[in-house]
Enzyme design. Sequence first.
Site, mmCIF file in Angstrom:
data_model
loop_
_atom_site.group_PDB
_atom_site.id
_atom_site.type_symbol
_atom_site.label_atom_id
_atom_site.label_comp_id
_atom_site.label_asym_id
_atom_site.label_seq_id
_atom_site.Cartn_x
_atom_site.Cartn_y
_atom_site.Cartn_z
ATOM 1 C CB SER A 185 8.103 -1.074 5.309
ATOM 2 O OG SER A 185 8.210 -0.335 3.849
ATOM 3 C CE1 TYR A 226 4.629 1.842 8.247
ATOM 4 C CE2 TYR A 226 5.666 2.065 5.799
ATOM 5 C CZ TYR A 226 5.095 1.177 6.786
ATOM 6 O OH TYR A 226 5.540 0.045 6.677
ATOM 7 C CE LYS A 243 7.427 -0.486 9.906
ATOM 8 N NZ LYS A 243 6.795 -1.736 10.652
#
Length: 344
Positions: free
Chosen positions: A126, A151, A155
Amino acid sequence: MKKILVTGGLGYIGSHTVVELQKSDFQVIIVDNLSNSSIDVLEGITNISKTPPRFERLDLRLKADVSDFFKRNKDIEGIIHFAASKAVGESVENPLLYYENNLNTLIYLLQECNAYGINNFIFSSSCTVYGEPDSLPITEDAQIKIATSPYGNTKQISEEILKDTCSVSELMAIALRYFNPIGAHETAEIGELPAGVPQNLVPFITQTAAGVRKELSIFGTDYPTEDGSCIRDYIHVVDLARAHVVALQRLLSKNTPAVDNHNYEVFNLGTGRGSSVLEVVNSFEKTTGQKLNYKKVGRRVGDVISVYADTKKANEILGWKTEKTMEEALLSAWKWEQKVRGID
């Protein structure tokens, strides 16, 4: 036909990628725990492809079950890993869920790759790894800053895990850093259907147009942008799905050495153009003829002002570029919403 495992293959991006893989004559196995997807998506994929992909319900957090799956499927030649929790706000409220689901599952998959000699791995990353950029457009060489959410941190850590694994094994991996996927398949057989209140702009727009949501909130109109609203890089999900097939073909060809270190590469996937929230809203109204009920409210904590991709690396090395327009994406998203809600 080469057999490819797609984790989270009934999700939004995963399902569109499965369609593109089947179109390119890959044999697909989907594993999904259905925690944020529906088994009905399997029918949509089959209706488009005319070929039902093999599906197995599997929770990748259960190491023994993952091991058992690979014992029964030793002929897998590549993995595209989508399965992950993905809501920024939820990750702040429940960080342990995110670290367990997003990191343990990756580790278990990579352990099986080592055990069975599966050396082709594509990771769903992302643009959140970049945070607030120092300059635009963002290149793959941009500094990776301290993550602003669990989150985003998962990643970043996942990319580090992949890079470290590639440096000491035969694994070849590509991390694809998505910007903002929108739209649906042109057939309206599959699309974005978030559980609960949408976290992303376009499904909130379509649900507002459909009357599911009372109104759309525009968070912040005093940013230093042309119309005061945030800017993002919105990419049609079908273009994004196609990039996974191209990246997989790069790995499988074996004659295209990684341009980055240790058989590990990263690529931005976006359009290379930023669009403001108000631009998207206005484009939706113009394209669909639907008037939206929206209000302008204060800024939302954690929102980055402006983010859009430099796509030169993907364009030149993968030979991939976006083909579909914002208008096509918004119209397809609305047709999908109409189908889901039974609107003529």
